[in-house]
Design an enzyme around this catalytic site. Structure first.
Site, PDB file in Angstrom:
ATOM      1  N   CYS A  73       0.797  -1.217   0.000  1.00  0.00           N
ATOM      2  CA  CYS A  73       0.000   0.000   0.000  1.00  0.00           C
ATOM      3  C   CYS A  73       0.836   1.276   0.000  1.00  0.00           C
ATOM      4  O   CYS A  73       0.284   2.358   0.026  1.00  0.00           O
ATOM      5  CB  CYS A  73      -0.912   0.000   1.226  1.00  0.00           C
ATOM      6  SG  CYS A  73      -0.013  -0.186   2.791  1.00  0.00           S
ATOM      7  N   GLU A 111      -7.304  -5.761   0.683  1.00  0.00           N
ATOM      8  CA  GLU A 111      -7.112  -4.867   1.825  1.00  0.00           C
ATOM      9  C   GLU A 111      -6.058  -3.839   1.476  1.00  0.00           C
ATOM     10  O   GLU A 111      -5.066  -4.149   0.817  1.00  0.00           O
ATOM     11  CB  GLU A 111      -6.683  -5.693   3.050  1.00  0.00           C
ATOM     12  CG  GLU A 111      -6.410  -4.888   4.308  1.00  0.00           C
ATOM     13  CD  GLU A 111      -4.951  -4.469   4.478  1.00  0.00           C
ATOM     14  OE1 GLU A 111      -4.665  -3.640   5.364  1.00  0.00           O
ATOM     15  OE2 GLU A 111      -4.095  -4.963   3.705  1.00  0.00           O
ATOM     16  N   ARG A 156      -6.499   2.024  13.676  1.00  0.00           N
ATOM     17  CA  ARG A 156      -5.995   1.534  12.391  1.00  0.00           C
ATOM     18  C   ARG A 156      -7.138   1.458  11.379  1.00  0.00           C
ATOM     19  O   ARG A 156      -7.975   0.565  11.437  1.00  0.00           O
ATOM     20  CB  ARG A 156      -5.345   0.161  12.550  1.00  0.00           C
ATOM     21  CG  ARG A 156      -4.601  -0.328  11.305  1.00  0.00           C
ATOM     22  CD  ARG A 156      -3.970  -1.693  11.519  1.00  0.00           C
ATOM     23  NE  ARG A 156      -3.038  -2.025  10.459  1.00  0.00           N
ATOM     24  CZ  ARG A 156      -1.752  -1.670  10.434  1.00  0.00           C
ATOM     25  NH1 ARG A 156      -1.239  -0.993  11.426  1.00  0.00           N
ATOM     26  NH2 ARG A 156      -0.965  -2.006   9.420  1.00  0.00           N
TER      27      ARG A 156
END
Length: 328
Positions: A73, A111, A156
């Site tokens: 990411c 994710e 988070r």
């Protein structure tokens, strides 16, 4: 039992969460980072493929019901350069897409950092979403915070994308509802035991220690050294764990233990991500373990999503069985 393929598996956090339902089993995983791969192999019954995904052919990959991908990411993160697909890491989504195209799983689970949604005024996520839809998937996505959806004392936020080939499964699927945060910092951090000296901040090791000593006074708080001052986190949760926690510098979470001011241990970082106590950490440099924890996922959040995926599929199967009974 539903079969899974796991790409960018890291230390297996997503795999673990799905397998905890006792409904899923990983049949193939891939992780290029040799240290994360080592940790994965010490905790799963299959050997994680270590090849660079760019060089990995799908020809010999087993077919599977679901494909998992926590593709890196950094290209979309605030901590990165915000270059998105222009960053060489941005193309890793398209490697995921290649596997989706060739394996053709019934379900996909992705994710990433929450900034994926807003990057480049939403264009980056639009490309991802349209690419998945063009391959026949019905998509739902949501940003969930670990402290609100996983009963984990960590702030988070991550985006979770779930796609179904079957439109009825898609209609049945809903993301989990928020749950109360009942776990405290002391459930995941050991404030009482004396641990290795390397974790403690002392006057002889850090010239800014007097500032730490003056500011870090409460065991119910997490603190961070911000180059020139101490930041107190008053929410009673740990700030988002990052991959660079083991490299020193600022923003490292600090606590006041019974034996002094110290940083979190790698085991505590894995605790804060919701990994079970029996999850084995190999004997490697602690900087690698910090990186692995920071790059991983909040296991209980993903477990709850996996449960919802099962419910969506099995509700449809139950309805089909009832219809067949009615016909006869």
């Amino acid at each position: 039992m539903y079969s899974m393929i796991s790409l960018f598996a890291g230390v297996g956090g997503i795999d673990l969460a799905f397998e905890q339902t006792n409904k899923f089993k990983t049949v193939f995983s891939n992780e290029f980072d040799k240290n994360a791969n080592r940790t994965y192999n010490q905790n799963f019954n299959i050997t994680c493929n270590p090849e660079d995904i760019h060089e990995l052919s799908t020809d010999n990959i087993p077919k599977a019901d679901i494909l998992l991908s926590g593709f890196p990411c950094q290209a979309f993160s605030v901590a990165g350069y915000r270059k998105g697909f222009e960053d060489e890491r941005g193309d890793l989504f398209f490697e995921t897409l290649r596997f989706i195209r060739d394996i053709n799983p019934q379900v996909i689970f992705l994710e990433n950092v929450k900034n994926l949604v807003s990057h480049d005024n939403g264009n980056t996520f639009k490309v991802i979403r349209e690419a998945l839809i063009s391959h026949g998937y019905h998509i739902k996505y949501q940003v969930l915070n670990a402290k609100d959806y996983g009963n984990i004392p960590q702030n988070r936020e991550r985006i979770y994308v779930v796609g179904f080939k079957n439109k009825e499964h898609f209609k049945n699927f809903v993301f989990p509802d928020p749950i109360p945060l009942t776990k405290s910092l002391k459930d995941v951090i050991d404030f009482e035991s004396k641990i290795d000296d390397r974790y403690y901040y002392t006057d002889d090791k850090y010239q800014f220690f007097p500032i730490l000593k003056e500011s870090i006074i409460d065991q119910n708080r997490i603190y961070q050294w911000r180059r020139k001052y101490v930041r107190e986190n008053k929410s009673n949760v740990v700030p988002t764990l990052t991959a660079n926690m083991g490299t020193g510098g600022h923003n490292v979470p600090l606590i006041l233990s019974n034996h002094g001011i110290r940083k979190l241990t790698p085991r505590e970082c894995f605790n804060i991500q919701g990994f079970p106590e029996n999850y084995h950490l190999p004997d490697v440099a602690i900087s690698h373990l910090y990186k692995q924890a920071g790059n991983s996922i909040a296991v209980p959040v993903v477990r709850r999503i996996a449960d919802k995926i099962i419910e969506a599929i099995e509700e449809c199967n139950d309805n089909l069985e009832k219809e067949q009974i009615t016909l006869f």
